[in-house]
Design an enzyme around this catalytic site. Structure first.
Site, PDB file in Angstrom:
ATOM      1  N   CYS A 276       0.840  -1.197   0.000  1.00  0.00           N
ATOM      2  CA  CYS A 276       0.000   0.000   0.000  1.00  0.00           C
ATOM      3  C   CYS A 276       0.879   1.252   0.000  1.00  0.00           C
ATOM      4  CB  CYS A 276      -0.898  -0.015   1.234  1.00  0.00           C
ATOM      5  SG  CYS A 276      -1.991   1.410   1.383  1.00  0.00           S
TER       6      CYS A 276
ATOM      7  N   SER B 118       0.631   3.793   1.776  1.00  0.00           N
ATOM      8  CA  SER B 118       0.932   4.255   3.133  1.00  0.00           C
ATOM      9  C   SER B 118       2.226   3.633   3.657  1.00  0.00           C
ATOM     10  CB  SER B 118      -0.226   3.926   4.076  1.00  0.00           C
ATOM     11  OG  SER B 118      -1.404   4.591   3.681  1.00  0.00           O
TER      12      SER B 118
ATOM     13  N   HIS C  35       4.935   5.641   2.189  1.00  0.00           N
ATOM     14  CA  HIS C  35       5.096   6.949   2.827  1.00  0.00           C
ATOM     15  C   HIS C  35       6.051   6.868   4.012  1.00  0.00           C
ATOM     16  CE1 HIS C  35       2.371   8.920   0.273  1.00  0.00           C
ATOM     17  NE2 HIS C  35       1.240   8.725   0.918  1.00  0.00           N
TER      18      HIS C  35
ATOM     19  N   HIS D  27       0.288  -3.643   6.293  1.00  0.00           N
ATOM     20  CA  HIS D  27      -0.956  -3.597   7.066  1.00  0.00           C
ATOM     21  C   HIS D  27      -2.147  -4.179   6.307  1.00  0.00           C
ATOM     22  CE1 HIS D  27      -0.889   0.046   4.605  1.00  0.00           C
ATOM     23  NE2 HIS D  27      -2.202   0.030   4.654  1.00  0.00           N
TER      24      HIS D  27
END
Length: 376
Positions: free
Chosen positions: A47, A49, A52, A69
């Site tokens: 993902c 995220s 990031h 996650h």
């Protein structure tokens, strides 16, 4: 199971520091304590995220860490006090957990548990300790999940038991990307039949928004992306048309305003770019349009708007995990998938073994993947 109560040694992708590639390491995973579950991972999505954190755009003070996650696996063992979950159960990890006890969990208007690590990013279990070690060093957790490892330990509130026949290499997307996009249309925006919608960013989350808009009965669903290669897939899942902002001289919100006779009913920003967020809001009807922020922006980003844009009637919302109460809703979403109410196959563009995780992130950076699923 044979390893219950014992430390398990396994492989994991460890991020030792920001802006460095993952390193496949031998780690030790401690047994679960009270109200905890140890899970053998089967599949996990990559993902944005996670990226990031890895590239430093999301402030995360707790390296080294095991990221990931969006996962699904099989329960290996449980700690004392765990209810309704047993070894052998198939589960989905919940980065947005649900304790079912705090005031947020008891409030029907909220889906963000007070015990969540989102926004706190402690990198630890609820008891403020870690279950991971590598080379004698403590390794941090990530938002109660840490799925880039063959085995992980989660608090009971961060796992959802699902249908025993569910294909884990597909339903792992329900742990984040699909649910986030799909729910932002159905729960957060509450898209209405016959409405007009635009989705900014046609990655896996954006495509999931399109699926949600289509299920809700939207009459016009416009996909917006600077990569025209994504248009065919967007139309396949439900977009009625797609446009590239680079093909126009005027601002994209003006283009959309003309295409919809005064502005959209709903818009969705699925990139995490504050300038695009502003454009998405401006593209809606000035008196009653709704725009939903779905993408995660860098920690230092700021959103600047003329207050008049809101004062005249537009609504700006945020949608974390699509508004779903995770432990309650994830099993239902999996059941809907098993009943063919939506498809997930088209959202998965690549499958790679954990050992090739850096290759999966390269695909993300190049924009050539929708969702890459890692298997173990």
């Amino acid at each position: 199971m044979a390893a219950a109560g014992k430390v398990i040694k396994c492989k994991a992708a460890v991020a030792w520091a920001a802006k460095q590639p993952f390193s496949i390491e031998d780690i030790e995973v401690a047994p679960p304590k009270a109200h905890e579950v140890r899970v053998k991972m089967v599949a996990t999505g990559i993902c944005r995220s996670d990226d990031h954190v890895l590239n430093g755009s999301m402030s995360f003070p707790n390296f080294p860490v095991i990221l990931g996650h969006e996962g699904a696996g099989i329960v290996e063992s449980i700690g004392p006090g765990v209810k309704n979950i047993k070894p052998g159960d198939k589960v989905i990890t919940l980065f947005n957990p649900q304790c079912r006890e705090c005031k947020n969990c008891l409030d029907p208007k909220s889906n963000v548990c007070i015990k969540s690590d989102i926004g706190k990013l402690t990198g630890l279990m609820l008891d403020n300790t870690s279950r991971f070690t590598c080379k004698g060093k403590q390794i941090h957790h990530f938002v109660h999940t840490s799925t880039f490892t063959e085995y992980t330990v989660l608090d009971e509130m961060a796992v959802a038991k699902i249908h025993n026949d569910a294909p884990l290499d597909k339903v792992c997307l329900i742990a984040c990307g699909f649910s986030t996009g799909y729910g932002s249309a159905l729960n957060t925006a509450k898209v209405e039949p016959g409405s007009t919608c635009a989705v900014f960013g046609l990655g896996g989350v954006g495509l999931s928004v399109i699926i949600g808009c289509k299920v809700a009965g939207a009459a016009k669903i416009i996909g917006v992306d600077t990569n025209g290669d994504k248009f065919a897939k967007a139309k396949e899942v439900g977009a009625t048309e797609c446009i590239n902002p680079n093909d126009y001289k005027e601002p994209i919100h003006k283009v959309l305003e003309k295409m919809t006779d005064g502005g959209l009913d709903y818009s969705f920003e699925c990139i995490g770019n504050t300038r695009v967020m502003a454009s998405a809001l401006l593209s809606t009807k000035f008196a009653c349009g709704t725009s939903v922020i779905v993408g995660v922006a860098p920690s230092t980003a700021e959103l600047n708007l003329d207050p008049m844009v809101i004062l005249t009637g537009r609504t700006l919302k945020g949608s974390l995990f699509g508004g779903w109460k995770s432990k309650d809703c994830v099993p239902k979403l999996v059941a809907d998938f098993m009943e063919n109410k939506f498809e997930l196959d088209g959202l998965i563009s690549h499958k790679l073994p954990l050992q090739k995780i850096n290759e999966g992130f390269d695909l993300l950076h190049k924009g050539t993947s929708l969702r890459t699923v890692l298997y173990f």
